[in-house]
Design a protein around this motif. Structure first.
Motif, PDB file in Angstrom:
ATOM      1  N   VAL A  53      40.711  37.658  47.386  1.00 22.47           N
ATOM      2  CA  VAL A  53      41.074  38.605  46.322  1.00 22.47           C
ATOM      3  C   VAL A  53      40.290  38.278  45.057  1.00 22.47           C
ATOM      4  O   VAL A  53      39.778  39.180  44.382  1.00 22.47           O
ATOM      5  CB  VAL A  53      42.598  38.582  46.064  1.00 22.47           C
ATOM      6  N   THR A  54      40.170  36.996  44.751  1.00 22.08           N
ATOM      7  CA  THR A  54      39.374  36.587  43.587  1.00 22.08           C
ATOM      8  C   THR A  54      37.915  36.985  43.769  1.00 22.08           C
ATOM      9  O   THR A  54      37.279  37.471  42.840  1.00 22.08           O
ATOM     10  CB  THR A  54      39.491  35.069  43.360  1.00 22.08           C
ATOM     11  N   ALA A  55      37.380  36.816  44.965  1.00 19.54           N
ATOM     12  CA  ALA A  55      35.988  37.195  45.239  1.00 19.54           C
ATOM     13  C   ALA A  55      35.799  38.708  45.132  1.00 19.54           C
ATOM     14  O   ALA A  55      34.749  39.183  44.687  1.00 19.54           O
ATOM     15  CB  ALA A  55      35.571  36.716  46.623  1.00 19.54           C
ATOM     16  N   ALA A  56      36.805  39.470  45.515  1.00 22.13           N
ATOM     17  CA  ALA A  56      36.697  40.926  45.438  1.00 22.13           C
ATOM     18  C   ALA A  56      36.567  41.399  43.992  1.00 22.13           C
ATOM     19  O   ALA A  56      35.908  42.414  43.725  1.00 22.13           O
ATOM     20  CB  ALA A  56      37.914  41.574  46.092  1.00 22.13           C
ATOM     21  N   PHE A  57      37.166  40.678  43.060  1.00 25.16           N
ATOM     22  CA  PHE A  57      37.092  41.062  41.654  1.00 25.16           C
ATOM     23  C   PHE A  57      35.870  40.497  40.945  1.00 25.16           C
ATOM     24  O   PHE A  57      35.633  40.811  39.780  1.00 25.16           O
ATOM     25  CB  PHE A  57      38.362  40.628  40.913  1.00 25.16           C
ATOM     26  N   ALA A  58      35.085  39.666  41.623  1.00 26.07           N
ATOM     27  CA  ALA A  58      33.878  39.088  41.019  1.00 26.07           C
ATOM     28  C   ALA A  58      32.759  40.115  41.076  1.00 26.07           C
ATOM     29  O   ALA A  58      32.204  40.397  42.135  1.00 26.07           O
ATOM     30  CB  ALA A  58      33.482  37.814  41.748  1.00 26.07           C
TER      31      ALA A  58
END
Length: 114
Positions: A53-58
Motif C-alpha cells: 500500500v505504501t509502494a502504491a502511493f509512491a
C-alpha cells in the motif's frame, strides 16, 4: 489523538512494524490458543499489505518499487517478530512449563511466535 497513528507514521518502518505487531497480537488473541501457529502468517500478510500500500502511493518511484516493497515487508516482519528471537537459544517456549502454571506465571499477553 492525531499523534497516535497517522498515514505518515504507517508509512515509516517503525510505524509499520508497530502496527504489524499490534494487529497480529490482537487478531491472534481474538482467535485464541489455536491462532498461535497462525501469528507468523498473519504478521507477514499484514507486513506485505502495509508495504505494498505504501509502494502504491509512491509517485516518484519506478517499477522497481514493487520489488523494494517486498524486501521492505520482510524488514517490517522481522522487526515485528523480533530479530532477537531468530537464534533458537533466545526463543521462549510457547507452552508454559508445569511449574510456571502451578505458580500462576502463565504468559498472558505476548508470546513467542516462533
Amino acid at each position: 489523538m492525531n499523534d497516535l497513528f497517522t498515514w505518515a507514521a504507517l508509512g515509516s518502518m517503525a510505524g509499520a512494524s508497530a502496527a504489524t505487531l499490534l494487529a497480529t497480537n490482537v487478531i491472534g488473541g481474538l482467535i485464541g490458543p489455536s491462532g498461535d501457529k497462525l501469528r507468523k502468517w498473519i504478521a507477514i500478510a499484514i507486513a506485505l499489505l502495509l508495504s505494498y500500500v505504501t509502494a502504491a502511493f509512491a509517485d516518484d518511484a519506478g517499477g522497481e518499487k514493487w520489488i523494494i516493497a517486498f524486501f521492505n515487508a520482510l524488514v517490517i516482519f522481522s522487526a515485528a517478530l523480533g530479530v532477537n528471537q531468530f537464534p533458537p537459544g533466545n526463543r521462549q517456549a510457547t507452552q508454559p512449563s508445569p511449574t510456571q502454571v502451578a505458580q500462576g506465571r502463565e504468559p498472558r499477553v505476548f508470546r513467542s511466535w516462533v
